[in-house]
Design a protein around this motif. Structure first.
Motif: not given
Length: 784
Positions: A519-520, A542
């Motif tokens: 995720q990022g 991320k």
């Protein structure tokens, strides 16, 4: 005789000679003009203005107590009172020293409602009609509103709509007004016929037009709606098509739409004269501007001797010369192409004449026809504004930019004389079109038996502000989940800088030894260098989690055994959260003529990244990709393309992590799964340090399928390799050598109302035993 008696006698004499002036609307005006110095009244008496009030009547008169007046003042007063819309009858007379104004008030509209409408909602109709609640009842205004409603329905293909009105009294002097609408059946287009075309088939020319024949998807596209302005735009599209393919003498002789009232459908007939096809003869530049050498401008030309004649290339050459001369301090410079036809050799020589031109300035830019897109979104595509020097090439460049936005079905820019000989008014006429789309994508892995689906919604012109928004989500039977959100402001802080951000998250349990989650977000800014060249700077941060899924023990050992094949690999990546901080830079060159249905041009990009501004990664990465489109056959609309890509990454620290390396597969070499080739441990891809890919493809209209439906076939061959790994020393790593993979296949592309969709079937003809294959692939047809 007293002064008052003299005044009355004078008025009476004029009244007897002039009589009473009246109109069919019931206007009755006592003509009371006499010599201007004698026509004076002391007071104004208003009668009949019960709701409006006497003061409202007096405020609309051009006659004032104690001041002289004439016939012209009476006429003007009557016009003003009628213009308010509050009165059905107006009478003006003189009695002694008093001006008597007698009015009959119109009824007031209490409420406006719409009955019978389903295709156009009430709120849109409210914006179309001018009759509004709490306003006066006006027959002329209501008649105009009925016509406006008919035009709105005609624009969506319902030319036989019937509109009537009902008036219901609700109180003294107040009524409810209902527009009763019988929408009728939607008018369709049964066929589009061409006469006189030899070089191109009817289907090929029909694909050029915005207007389409009615089909099973017409209720979504609405492209089968006949509109006279749209037909004129289609004529221009045909001209540009022929002009850009060598036919400089092309003419549209006639175009007509014949309505079959029985079937409520149009037949469109277009008669053309193609003329001969030309190539460019000798091409040169001549300049009469002091300090500008024509020979030095020769290198700016897009036109070359021997090439097929193209009006588009001439226009681009004119604009390039104009920009160079303007930057040298000559803003009024004019570039005029002079053609020299040779009918024996079918060539046209072109000489570009550069002179000072006439001094003219832009008085104003007037935007018309935009019902959704805001004015400033259109105006900012011009490199000139009010007060700047007028330059025709700048106007042409703005037109091309507006068309490239994809916001409009038609763009026309014209000029007219301003308030003085050196002033020009620029008129921009546009027609908004839908800019939102819904996309779906899918992939099926033969090796894993896993189906992955993705759905996305995007809007290119969010709230008419020109902003881009995309939301996507996907998932698969292997517990893969992806989420993405993107936003782009194309003119950040008023400059031609496209600034935006992306937020993403993905997770999967498809790997044998671990679960993966990432995720990022990314922030980015893109700036144009030239019309075809742009540069982008981005920063990405991320986090990545590689979680031991239980197939191995705490130390990565396979449960219950002594085999530690993947032990170092598992120990290297699982058990903690990894972070990446990446600064990237890209340069993109794009001359593709049509992003959705390309026929000519080059798309190329070079990107390099540095990771090391914090985080757990330290590397330098560079990769390049390019695709060239070329029309192989104009007659059969066959388009060929060649593509290639390459990349390499080097460690700047001790070594690369598994997530620092390249992973490629089905997106680059069809017939393979995502991350389906290259170095791996067991069934899991660990990526490589170097890759190369190449692809050749030809697309063509599907036989026996109307081109208006937007279907095209494709045949292709892909090849490539991914090799090298900083993890090659780990136990159980395979595929680090430079083995070539290749595939051949066929596909179907559909330019659907939801966006361009594509399904491919590819068969690997060169692969390794440990590769993951994916013969069927269903995705968005994004070729860039």
């Amino acid at each position: 005789m007293k002064a008052g008696s003299k005044f009355l006698n004078a008025v009476s004499a004029v009244a007897l000679s002039a009589g009473v002036v009246s109109s069919g609307a019931g206007i009755a005006v006592l003509a009371s003009a006499i010599a201007a110095e004698a026509a004076v009244v002391q007071r104004i008496d208003v009668r009949g203005a019960q709701r409006v009030g006497p003061e409202a009547v007096r405020s609309n008169l051009s006659i004032q107590p104690g001041r002289t007046f004439s016939n012209a003042d009476i006429d003007e007063s009557v016009k003003r009172l009628y213009a308010t819309g509050f009165f059905s009858d107006v009478q003006i007379s003189v009695s002694g020293g008093t001006l008597v104004v007698t009015v009959a008030e119109n009824q007031l509209i209490n409420q406006v409602v719409f009955n019978g409408n389903r295709k156009i909602k009430d709120d849109k109709l409210q914006g179309i009609v001018q009759t509004q609640g709490q306003g006066p009842y006006s027959d002329s205004l209501i008649s105009a509103d009925i016509q406006r409603i008919r035009e709105a329905y005609s624009a969506i293909g319902r030319s036989d709509v019937e509109v009537t009105t009902q008036v219901v009294p609700v109180a003294e002097g107040r009524v409810n007004l209902a527009f009763v609408i019988n929408e009728g059946e939607r008018t369709k287009i049964s066929s589009i016929n061409f006469v006189g075309n030899r070089a191109y088939s009817d289907g090929r020319l029909a694909a050029v037009l915005q207007t389409k024949e009615s089909g099973i998807l017409s209720f979504l596209t609405r492209k089968d709606v006949y509109n006279e302005d749209k037909l004129r735009a289609d004529e221009e599209a045909l001209r540009q098509f022929y002009y850009n393919h060598g036919y400089a003498d092309f003419r549209v002789i006639s175009s007509e739409a014949v309505l079959n009232e029985t079937g409520n459908e149009y037949t469109i007939n277009i008669t053309v004269d193609e003329g001969q096809r030309y190539r460019f003869g000798a091409v040169s530049v001549e300049s009469t501007v002091d300090g500008i050498d024509g020979s030095e401008l020769q290198g700016l030309l897009e036109t070359r001797e021997g090439q097929t004649y193209s009006a588009r290339d001439i226009q681009k050459s004119m604009e390039a010369i104009s920009r160079r001369v303007s930057s040298a301090g000559y803003p009024f410079a004019r570039v005029v192409p002079r053609g020299d036809r040779n009918f024996e050799t079918n060539t046209i020589g072109v000489t570009y004449l550069v002179d000072q031109g006439e001094r003219a300035y832009v008085e104003r830019i007037e935007v018309r026809g935009n019902t959704r897109t805001r004015d400033y979104v259109i105006r900012r595509e011009f490199d000139i504004s009010e007060g700047d020097a007028f330059n025709q090439e700048t106007i042409s460049r703005a037109k091309r930019r507006l068309e490239a936005l994809g916001f409009f079905s038609a763009v026309n820019i014209s000029t007219q004389a301003g308030s003085s000989p050196d002033r020009v008014v620029v008129i921009v006429d546009v027609q908004d079109q839908p800019t939102g789309s819904f996309g779906i994508g899918a992939g099926y892995s033969v090796g894993d038996g896993g189906l992955v689906l993705e759905a996305s919604v995007e809007e290119k012109n969010f709230l008419g502000r020109g902003q881009f928004i995309r939301v996507a989500a996907g998932g698969g039977f292997d517990e893969t989940q992806t989420y993405n959100f993107s936003f782009t402001e194309p003119y950040f802080l008023g400059y031609r800088l496209a600034a935006g951000f992306d937020v993403f998250k993905s997770s999967t349990s498809a790997n044998s030894y671990y679960d993966y989650e990432e995720q990022g977000g990314t922030i980015r800014v893109t700036a144009p260098i030239t019309e075809d060249l742009a540069t982008t700077l981005r920063y990405t941060y991320k986090t990545l989690d590689y979680i031991n899924d239980g197939a191995f023990g705490a130390n990565g050992v396979a449960g219950g055994g002594d085999d530690r094949v993947a032990d170092p690999y598992i120990d290297a990546i699982t058990g903690s959260t990894w972070k990446q901080s990446i600064l990237g830079h890209s340069i993109v060159y794009n001359t593709v003529d049509d992003r959705q249905n390309p026929h000519e041009g080059i798309y190329a990009s070079f990107t390099h990244e540095y990771a090391g501004l914090g985080g757990d990664s330290e590397y330098y990465k560079a990769f390049v990709r390019a695709r060239v489109f070329y029309t192989l056959s104009d007659e059969f609309d066959i388009v060929g393309s060649l593509a290639g890509s390459a990349g390499h990454v080097v460690a700047l620290g001790d070594n690369l992590n598994v997530f620092d390396q390249f992973k490629i597969g089905g997106k680059e070499i069809r017939g393979f799964d995502n991350s389906g080739i290259g170095p791996r441990i067991g069934d899991d891809s660990i990526g490589g340090t170097t890759y190369f890919t190449a692809s050749a493809e030809a697309t063509f209209p599907l036989p026996l399928v109307p081109q208006d439906l937007g279907f095209r076939g494709a045949v292709f061959a892909d090849a490539g390799t991914l090799y090298g790994s900083d993890l090659r020393s780990q136990s159980g790593v395979v595929g680090t050598d430079m083995s070539l993979r290749a595939s051949v296949g066929a596909g179907v592309i559909w330019n659907s109302p939801f966006g361009a969709l594509r399904v491919d079937y590819a068969v690997p003809v060169a692969k390794e035993d440990f590769d993951d294959t994916q013969e069927f692939r269903f995705s968005m047809a994004n070729q860039f």
